[in-house]
Design an enzyme around this catalytic site. Structure first.
Site, PDB file in Angstrom:
ATOM      1  N   ASP A 118      -4.578   2.149  10.469  1.00  0.00           N
ATOM      2  CA  ASP A 118      -6.631   1.205  11.206  1.00  0.00           C
ATOM      3  C   ASP A 118      -6.239   1.072  12.315  1.00  0.00           C
ATOM      4  OD1 ASP A 118      -8.788   1.077  10.355  1.00  0.00           O
ATOM      5  OD2 ASP A 118      -8.983   0.116   9.304  1.00  0.00           O
TER       6      ASP A 118
ATOM      7  N   PHE B  27     -13.732   3.156   3.731  1.00  0.00           N
ATOM      8  CA  PHE B  27     -12.814   2.165   3.304  1.00  0.00           C
ATOM      9  C   PHE B  27     -12.427   2.733   2.039  1.00  0.00           C
ATOM     10  CE2 PHE B  27     -10.480  -0.923   0.937  1.00  0.00           C
ATOM     11  CZ  PHE B  27      -9.650  -1.759   2.142  1.00  0.00           C
ATOM     12  N   VAL B  28     -10.875   3.366   2.533  1.00  0.00           N
ATOM     13  CA  VAL B  28     -10.597   4.109   0.719  1.00  0.00           C
ATOM     14  C   VAL B  28      -9.751   3.183  -0.440  1.00  0.00           C
ATOM     15  CG1 VAL B  28     -10.864   6.751   2.178  1.00  0.00           C
ATOM     16  CG2 VAL B  28      -8.838   4.635   2.527  1.00  0.00           C
TER      17      VAL B  28
ATOM     18  N   GLY C 274       0.623  -1.620   0.261  1.00  0.00           N
ATOM     19  CA  GLY C 274      -0.469  -0.059  -0.096  1.00  0.00           C
ATOM     20  C   GLY C 274       0.972   1.179  -0.327  1.00  0.00           C
TER      21      GLY C 274
ATOM     22  N   ASP D 111      -5.509  -1.074  -2.007  1.00  0.00           N
ATOM     23  CA  ASP D 111      -5.964  -1.081  -2.979  1.00  0.00           C
ATOM     24  C   ASP D 111      -7.113  -1.925  -2.837  1.00  0.00           C
ATOM     25  OD1 ASP D 111      -4.691  -2.814  -1.196  1.00  0.00           O
ATOM     26  OD2 ASP D 111      -5.205  -4.668  -1.909  1.00  0.00           O
TER      27      ASP D 111
ATOM     28  N   GLU E 126       3.739   4.304   5.976  1.00  0.00           N
ATOM     29  CA  GLU E 126       2.785   3.542   6.076  1.00  0.00           C
ATOM     30  C   GLU E 126       1.805   4.045   5.083  1.00  0.00           C
ATOM     31  OE1 GLU E 126       1.672   0.939   6.280  1.00  0.00           O
ATOM     32  OE2 GLU E 126       1.952   0.053   8.239  1.00  0.00           O
ATOM     33  N   ASP E 127       1.089   3.386   4.202  1.00  0.00           N
ATOM     34  CA  ASP E 127      -0.261   3.798   3.587  1.00  0.00           C
ATOM     35  C   ASP E 127      -1.600   4.730   4.661  1.00  0.00           C
ATOM     36  OD1 ASP E 127      -1.138   1.576   4.594  1.00  0.00           O
ATOM     37  OD2 ASP E 127      -1.375   0.570   2.300  1.00  0.00           O
TER      38      ASP E 127
ATOM     39  N   ARG F  40      -4.763   0.413  -6.969  1.00  0.00           N
ATOM     40  CA  ARG F  40      -3.726   0.692  -6.573  1.00  0.00           C
ATOM     41  C   ARG F  40      -3.072   1.896  -7.352  1.00  0.00           C
ATOM     42  NH1 ARG F  40      -1.312  -2.248  -1.847  1.00  0.00           N
ATOM     43  NH2 ARG F  40      -1.485  -4.034  -2.418  1.00  0.00           N
TER      44      ARG F  40
HETATM   45  P1  IMP Z   1      -4.120  -2.325  11.110  1.00  0.00           P
HETATM   46  O1  IMP Z   1      -3.621  -2.746  10.559  1.00  0.00           O
HETATM   47  O2  IMP Z   1      -5.801  -2.352  11.044  1.00  0.00           O
HETATM   48  O3  IMP Z   1      -4.169  -0.333  11.047  1.00  0.00           O
HETATM   49  O4  IMP Z   1      -4.066  -1.711   9.065  1.00  0.00           O
HETATM   50  C1  IMP Z   1      -3.486  -1.724   8.035  1.00  0.00           C
HETATM   51  C2  IMP Z   1      -3.272  -1.708   7.050  1.00  0.00           C
HETATM   52  O5  IMP Z   1      -4.533  -2.469   6.233  1.00  0.00           O
HETATM   53  C3  IMP Z   1      -2.642  -0.587   6.077  1.00  0.00           C
HETATM   54  O6  IMP Z   1      -1.626  -0.915   5.774  1.00  0.00           O
HETATM   55  C4  IMP Z   1      -3.555  -1.135   4.792  1.00  0.00           C
HETATM   56  O7  IMP Z   1      -3.022  -1.893   3.812  1.00  0.00           O
HETATM   57  C5  IMP Z   1      -5.194  -2.065   5.777  1.00  0.00           C
HETATM   58  N1  IMP Z   1      -6.239  -1.024   4.894  1.00  0.00           N
HETATM   59  C6  IMP Z   1      -6.996  -0.423   6.496  1.00  0.00           C
HETATM   60  N2  IMP Z   1      -7.559   0.136   6.022  1.00  0.00           N
HETATM   61  C7  IMP Z   1      -7.559   0.307   4.547  1.00  0.00           C
HETATM   62  C8  IMP Z   1      -8.423   1.383   3.438  1.00  0.00           C
HETATM   63  O8  IMP Z   1      -9.127   2.397   3.601  1.00  0.00           O
HETATM   64  N3  IMP Z   1      -7.788   0.660   2.016  1.00  0.00           N
HETATM   65  C9  IMP Z   1      -7.137   0.080   1.662  1.00  0.00           C
HETATM   66  N4  IMP Z   1      -6.592  -0.303   2.664  1.00  0.00           N
HETATM   67  C10 IMP Z   1      -6.573  -0.266   4.026  1.00  0.00           C
END
Ligand code: IMP
Length: 191
Positions: A112, A161-162, A53, A168, A108-109, A174
């Site tokens: 969440d 969700f984006v 991402g 993606d 990081e992208d 992407r």
């Molecule tokens: P976390 O472990 O819940 O913080 O999730 C982080 C990862 O989930 C990110 O690095 C993304 O790859 C993916 N992710 C979380 N939210 C989104 C979204 O809205 N769109 C796309 N990927 C997401």
């Protein structure tokens, strides 16, 4: 190719409203780059890009930093082909560079739930870097950035969700040049 999958972004109903335009992304990433250039003057950092991402963000961010940075890649997976986290983070590709005594910035992208970040932080801290900071393009309003130790954030966004700008759904979108809300009701969930 699945006939239900649109072959053009123009007629894809799943691409919802634009959350961040190309111009907004460019402007903010230049600000982050200027900030990092200042903060890391005299100690060029190693940028660790979290695949997949963050790869678009990494290329723009790295070119906005006016220091001879180094770059390496790590890949983790927690989502599979859905829009919901599986709750289990898996290392898919490890770094090649040694982190000992390096000033490391994890790129990081989106932060969440913070699950991915907690996993990565534990893994990278164990390798003895001189410092470890996190630079995320996006963070959810609900994310505990202080608790997760995220120092640099591009934008805080709501819970939608984006997609786009590296992010993606099942490996699609992407290469959208902007960030949009994904509209799952307008599209059959990709298989
Ligand atoms: P976390 O472990 O819940 O913080 O999730 C982080 C990862 O989930 C990110 O690095 C993304 O790859 C993916 N992710 C979380 N939210 C989104 C979204 O809205 N769109 C796309 N990927 C997401």
């Amino acid at each position: 190719m699945d006939p239900a999958v649109p072959t053009s972004f123009d007629d894809d109903p799943a691409i919802g409203r634009v959350l961040l335009s190309e111009e907004q992304l460019t402007r903010r990433i230049e600000e982050l780059g200027a900030q990092l250039t200042q903060d890391y003057a005299g100690r060029p950092p190693l940028l660790v890009c979290v695949l997949r991402g963050a790869y678009v963000f990494l290329t723009d961010l790295a070119r906005s930093i006016d220091l001879p940075v180094q770059i390496d890649f790590i890949a983790v997976s927690s989502y599979g082909a859905t829009t919901r986290t599986s709750g289990v983070v898996r290392l898919v590709k490890d770094l090649e560079v040694d982190l000992t005594d390096r000033d490391v910035i994890l790129v990081e992208d989106i932060v969440d739930t913070g699950l991915t970040l907690r996993y990565l932080r534990r893994s990278l801290e164990a390798r003895g870097p001189a410092s470890l900071e996190v630079c995320a393009l996006l963070a959810r309003e609900s994310a505990d950035l202080e608790g997760l130790g995220v120092r640099y954030v591009g934008f805080t966004i709501p819970n939608d969700f984006v997609i786009g700008y590296g992010l993606d759904v099942a490996e699609r979108y992407r290469n959208l040049r902007y960030l949009a809300v994904y509209d799952p009701d307008a599209a059959a969930e990709p298989s």
